[in-house]
Design an enzyme around this catalytic site. Structure first.
Site, PDB file in Angstrom:
ATOM      1  N   GLU A  59      27.325  37.907  29.319  1.00 24.14           N
ATOM      2  CA  GLU A  59      26.479  38.910  29.967  1.00 24.14           C
ATOM      3  C   GLU A  59      27.313  40.080  30.478  1.00 24.14           C
ATOM      4  OE1 GLU A  59      26.401  35.690  30.454  1.00 24.14           O
ATOM      5  OE2 GLU A  59      24.342  34.949  30.630  1.00 24.14           O
TER       6      GLU A  59
ATOM      7  N   ARG B  72      31.705  31.083  42.979  1.00 26.02           N
ATOM      8  CA  ARG B  72      30.716  31.156  44.067  1.00 26.02           C
ATOM      9  C   ARG B  72      31.369  31.174  45.443  1.00 26.02           C
ATOM     10  NH1 ARG B  72      30.712  26.730  41.000  1.00 26.02           N
ATOM     11  NH2 ARG B  72      31.144  24.695  41.913  1.00 26.02           N
TER      12      ARG B  72
END
Ligand code: F6P
Length: 564
Positions: A222, A289
């Site tokens: 992406e 994260r």
């Protein structure tokens, strides 16, 4: 090589057995928050904690003194403190990737250089060196010393990334908007859906736009696709406007002035065409994260400035130190994680809401979804053996009061137990009055009303006393005993936000440790990525189509029949 001891099976510990018995007795006697409050005038005092600028009230949870005592015993039997110390000191507790887990090193002060190592690497020294480079770069952009290829000041930043390379920066940018003071607007592109880019570049002047491509691995489909697309958009628009002549040299010069990168794979950054001098690194001991406080937050340093970013880091670090230095009995970070375990493994709770009473925090639930679910959504333990308990809460939420008018119905009267964290701040940067009514107080009144309604409910007699017709009484009863934690801060500052993020990082760690999970890998995202590569050619290639399963094949045939 990893020197991590095998996970302990929580269900085999004496504390677990005691908790099971305690749960059976509690539920047989009847969970009764109202009664527990009445019987113990010190309940709120005993279950309220001050952590820096936060006052955290656990008293409306389904716990008694006995529960808290047993949960702390469980934490000791599960060796949570030992594993925490191993994490802080760089032991490779991410066993499946044989990596250290050192996001706490990202926020240590410069004076801690020489105290945390991964192999030969002095982690804090490297972090501070990278921060200094980023601060210098950000100051240039903020002041206008850094200019685009036509000599104009940067007014817009596009940060391209996904997952941990996007959710943190977007969430923090939105949450700290009142602190963005350089007149630089940041936009974030994550989705490979072309609609995302189309909307984000709309109206932007490429001459005043800086693009940051953020990818830990620099291999993410992406991000690289969006990076190439934005590069094409920027170069073509500059050429069309006559700002560059379109020669290879002029395009390379424009990329140099308008593209920077953040990654752990600086060689791949160079392959992409971004000057390594304009690349900012981090390290494989920072999980995606857990990376918003690394170079991944470059857009934030530009928007907020280095001083505020330092306050943000200090917020994390203060909670890291609190978590490390506070005895478990008083350690609200550990206690929140343990109470979550209590709900998941004894009450059978499956999900957990986070409800910020602060519109600036509207992306916080989405941020926490990756943090908690990518970390603890696993079926095996850190030695590869199957889990022995349920794990992995489903995190979700929306800002109050919007959620109140959407899904709170289910939390108040549904058949499921959904523990909820409500987060609010005493002050607002936007005080306002509606006539004589302070609107922020009206807002905070809602925050408090929800926790009260969820905890204490409304009995049939109270409903009847309001004159409700008998046939409607049951529909209007609120059972109460729906657990909440109130997290009350003073102001939503960079420091406070850093502290809140660190709070949830460590809650996730505590839960993962009880369950025996490696909370720092994410193998579950790989299969879909591999299959997407195999499937995409089938939109055009019959052989690839024939190789698909019947359902996938039928869906692609639908696509082929209707594409324009
Ligand atoms: O697909 C999941 C994931 O690997 C996340 O863990 C990570 O935050 C995200 O993709 C983006 O990865 P990268 O920063 O390497 O582009």
């Amino acid at each position: 090589m990893s020197t991590v001891p095998a996970p302990i099976d929580a269900t085999s510990t004496p504390a677990w057995a005691a908790l099971r018995k305690h749960y059976d007795e509690m539920t047989a006697a009847g969970v009764d928050l109202k009664g527990w409050f009445a019987a113990d005038p010190d309940r709120v005092k005993k279950l309220s904690f001050d952590m820096g600028e936060f006052h955290i009230d656990l008293s409306k949870n389904l716990v008694t003194d006995e529960t808290m005592k047993l949960l702390v015993e469980l934490a000791r039997e599960m060796k949570i403190e030992e594993r925490r110390d191993a994490m802080y000191s760089g032991v490779h507790i991410n066993t499946s990737e044989d990596r250290a887990v050192l996001h706490t090193a990202l926020r240590r002060p410069a004076s801690d250089a020489g105290t945390v190592f991964d192999g030969d690497q002095d982690c804090v020294a490297d972090v501070r060196e990278m921060l200094d480079r980023m601060y210098a770069f950000a100051e240039k952009v903020r002041s206008g010393e850094w200019k685009g290829v036509t000599g104009k000041k940067i007014e817009h930043v596009i940060s391209i990334g996904i997952g941990g390379s996007d959710l943190g920066p977007v969430m923090v940018y939105e949450a700290l908007k009142p602190y963005s003071d350089a007149g630089i607007d940041c936009r974030y592109i994550s989705n490979i859906d072309p609609n995302d880019m189309a909307e984000k570049v709309r109206g932007l002047d490429p001459e005043t736009t800086l693009v940051i491509v953020v990818s830990k691995t620099f291999t993410t489909l992406e991000t690289l696709t969006n990076g190439r697309e934005v590069r094409t958009w920027l170069l073509d628009a500059l050429e069309a406007a006559g700002a560059i002549d379109g020669s290879e040299a002029s395009r390379a010069e424009a990329v140099k002035k308008h593209f920077v990168a953040v990654s752990t794979a600086l060689d791949l950054v160079a392959d992409f065409g971004i000057d390594p001098e304009n690349a900012f690194g981090f390290w494989n001991w920072v999980g995606g994260r857990y990376s918003v406080d690394s170079a991944v937050g470059l857009s934030l340093i530009i928007a907020l400035g280095p001083e505020r970013f330092e306050c943000f880091l200090k917020g994390f670090h203060d909670v890291d130190m609190y978590f490390q230095n506070t005895p478990l009995e008083e350690n609200v970070v550990a206690l929140m994680g343990l109470i979550n375990v209590w709900y998941v493994n004894f009450f059978g709770a499956e999900s957990h809401t986070v409800l910020p009473y602060n519109q600036y925090m509207h992306r916080f639930p989405a941020y926490l979804q990756q943090l908690t679910m990518e970390s603890n959504g696993k079926g095996v333990r850190w030695d590869g053996s199957p889990l022995t308990t349920a794990s992995g809460e489903i995190f979700w939420g929306e800002p109050g009061t919007n959620g109140q008018h959407a899904f709170y119905q289910l939390i108040h009267q549904g058949t499921r137990l959904i523990p909820s964290d409500l987060i609010a701040f005493v002050n607002t940067p936007n005080p306002n009055k509606d006539g004589d009514q302070d609107v922020h107080e009206l807002f905070l009144g809602n925050f408090l009303a929800q926790t009260k309604a969820l905890a204490f409910g409304k009995t049939a007699d109270e409903v009847r006393a309001e004159g409700t017709p008998e046939e409607l009484v049951t529909a209007r009863i609120f059972t109460g005993n729906r657990p909440t934690t109130s997290i009350f801060g003073i102001d939503l500052t960079p420091h406070a936000l850093g502290a809140l993020i660190a709070l949830y990082e460590h809650i996730t760690f505590v839960e993962g440790t009880v369950w025996g999970i490696d909370s720092f890998d994410q193998w579950g995202v790989e299969l879909g990525k591999q299959l997407a590569k195999q499937i995409t050619p089938a939109f055009h290639d019959d052989e690839a189509l024939a190789a698909q399963d019947a359902s996938t094949k039928a869906l692609i045939e639908f696509y082929r029949a209707h594409r324009k």
